[in-house]
Enzyme design. Structure first.
Site, PDB file in Angstrom:
ATOM      1  NE  ARG A  23      -3.657  -0.419   2.363  1.00 15.28           N
ATOM      2  CZ  ARG A  23      -3.915  -1.358   3.277  1.00 15.28           C
ATOM      3  NH1 ARG A  23      -3.386  -1.284   4.473  1.00 15.28           N
ATOM      4  NH2 ARG A  23      -4.700  -2.367   2.993  1.00 15.28           N
ATOM      5  CG  ASN A  87      -0.465  -0.762  10.318  1.00 10.25           C
ATOM      6  OD1 ASN A  87      -1.380  -1.429   9.866  1.00 10.25           O
ATOM      7  ND2 ASN A  87      -0.377   0.550  10.145  1.00 10.25           N
ATOM      8  CD  GLU A 123      -3.981  -9.577   5.690  1.00  4.69           C
ATOM      9  OE1 GLU A 123      -3.251  -8.982   4.898  1.00  4.69           O
ATOM     10  OE2 GLU A 123      -4.916  -9.026   6.301  1.00  4.69           O
TER      11      GLU A 123
END
Length: 182
Positions: A23, A87, A123
């Protein structure tokens, strides 16, 4: 690397463990540096996903990129309160006008009342196998998640709302000065 100056505009590049871009954000405005982290601000910033999709952030955010800790934190100033999106990621490096880090999937979402939720466990498990995360890395990432949870519980460092608001005021002043100098 040249020393960052207040108001410097950088981009953000998030990668995956395999080196592929994950990203990218088109702007982060430098506010301040401490011994532990860099502080940036942005608002309504364009984001490009690895598949080419584009979107814009919706609210002002203060971003903390840590030099030696395996996470980064985005303080979001939403209409209904302050949220934090954390994150689990490699320590940030700054080079070639970009803030760069490796995103390791696990995220911590902190709500205005201080409650939190760990996100993207599935994930993380998938990428851990697919990209062959070493056991030592897995241990570091899970320990850093515990550190983040503890920092939030204690309202330590960047989980202090008053500090976030103060940095946002600095960011707004920097933006105003940048607009006036154009």
């Amino acid at each position: 690397m040249k020393k960052l100056e207040i108001g410097d505009r950088l981009v953000i590049h998030s990668y995956k463990h395999n080196g592929c871009i994950h990203r990218a954000w088109d702007e982060a405005v430098f506010i301040e540096e401490t011994d532990d982290y860099y502080i940036f601000g942005n608002d309504k910033t364009k984001v490009i996903e690895s598949d080419g999709r584009k979107w814009k952030t919706k609210e002002p955010a203060i971003l903390y990129f840590f030099k030696n800790s395996w996470f980064n934190i985005i303080g979001q100033l939403k209409k209904n309160g302050i949220y934090y999106y954390c994150n689990i990621a490699s320590p940030a490096i700054i080079e070639d006008g970009a803030i760069k880090y490796i995103d390791y999937d696990l995220d911590l979402r902190v709500f205005p009342d201080g409650s939190y939720k760990v996100l993207d466990k599935g994930e993380y498990k998938y990428h851990k196998i697919k990209m062959k995360y070493p056991d030592e890395l897995d241990k570091i990432l899970n320990e850093e998640l515990k550190v983040l949870i503890e920092l939030n519980k204690n309202k330590d460092r960047v989980f202090n709302h008053e500090m976030l608001i103060s940095y946002n005021e600095k960011y707004e002043e920097i933006k105003k000065n940048m607009a006036e100098s154009v």
